[in-house]
Motif scaffolding. Structure first.
Motif: not given
Length: 184
Positions: A93-119
Motif C-alpha cells: 500500500a502507498l499510505r494510510c487513510a482515515r475512515y470512520p469504522s465500528t469495532e466490536c472488540v472489546p465489546a460492545p461495538c463502538h465507533p472509531v476512526d481507523a486507518y485503512f490501506r490505500s493502494y
C-alpha cells in the motif's frame, strides 16, 4: 509447488482500467461487470499465491460492496485492510487513510476512526490480499485446505472477520455467481 512471481503474471494480464471498474460498479448489471473485472485479477493471484480465485473474488465483493464502497472507490482497498499503525501501510500500500469504522472488540461495538490501506491499483489491493493470506500466522490453518474453496474460507474467516456468518456469506456469493469457474 511452483509459484510464479506476481509481477510476471500481471505482465501477461492486461492492466485493469480503474475508471471502467468504477463505472461497472455504478451501472445496471454491475455484478457481472465487477466479476468480469475481478476474476482475471483473482486468477493472477491464484497463480502467484495458490489461493482459490473464487474466494478472492467473493471476499472482494463482500468487503467492497461490488467495488462501490468509499474505501474501494477512493483508496482502491477491496478487502478492508487496515494499516498496521496510522503511518505504516505495509509493503504494498502507498499510505494510510482515515475512515470512520465500528469495532466490536472489546465489546460492545463502538465507533472509531481507523486507518485503512490505500493502494495505487486494484491489482495492488488483490496482491496484498494474496501476500497477507499466505504470510500471516492468522491464516496458516487455511493453507493446507486451499484446494477446497469452502474449507479455505471457513478457516480464513475464523481470524478475518468477527461476523459468525462471514464464511457462509462468501460461500453464498461463490454459489450465486458461479465464482468457482475462476478456480478451473
Amino acid at each position: 509447488m511452483i509459484h510464479i512471481g506476481l509481477a510476471a503474471v500481471l505482465l501477461v494480464t492486461p492492466p485493469v482500467d480503474q475508471a471502467a471498474v468504477r463505472e461497472a460498479a455504478l451501472s445496471s448489471g454491475f455484478q457481472e461487470a465487477y466479476v468480469g473485472a475481478a476474476g482475471p485479477i483473482a486468477r493472477a493471484i491464484h497463480a502467484a499465491y495458490d489461493i482459490p480465485a473464487s474466494v478472492t473474488v467473493a471476499q472482494s465483493i463482500l468487503e467492497s460492496n461490488w467495488g462501490r464502497s468509499k474505501l474501494s472507490a477512493n483508496e482502491r482497498n477491496y478487502f478492508g485492510f487496515k494499516c498496521v499503525t496510522p503511518t505504516s501501510p505495509g509493503p504494498i500500500a502507498l499510505r494510510c487513510a482515515r475512515y470512520p469504522s465500528t469495532e466490536c472488540v472489546p465489546a460492545p461495538c463502538h465507533p472509531v476512526d481507523a486507518y485503512f490501506r490505500s493502494y495505487a491499483s486494484i491489482e495492488d489491493s488483490f496482491r496484498d490480499y494474496g501476500r497477507l493470506l499466505t504470510t500471516s500466522a492468522n491464516y496458516a490453518a487455511a493453507l493446507p485446505v486451499r484446494s477446497d474453496p469452502d474449507a479455505f474460507i471457513r478457516a480464513v474467516a475464523r481470524k478475518y472477520a468477527t461476523d459468525p456468518e462471514y464464511a457462509n456469506k462468501v460461500i453464498r456469493l461463490m454459489n450465486l455467481y458461479d465464482l468457482r469457474r475462476f478456480d478451473a
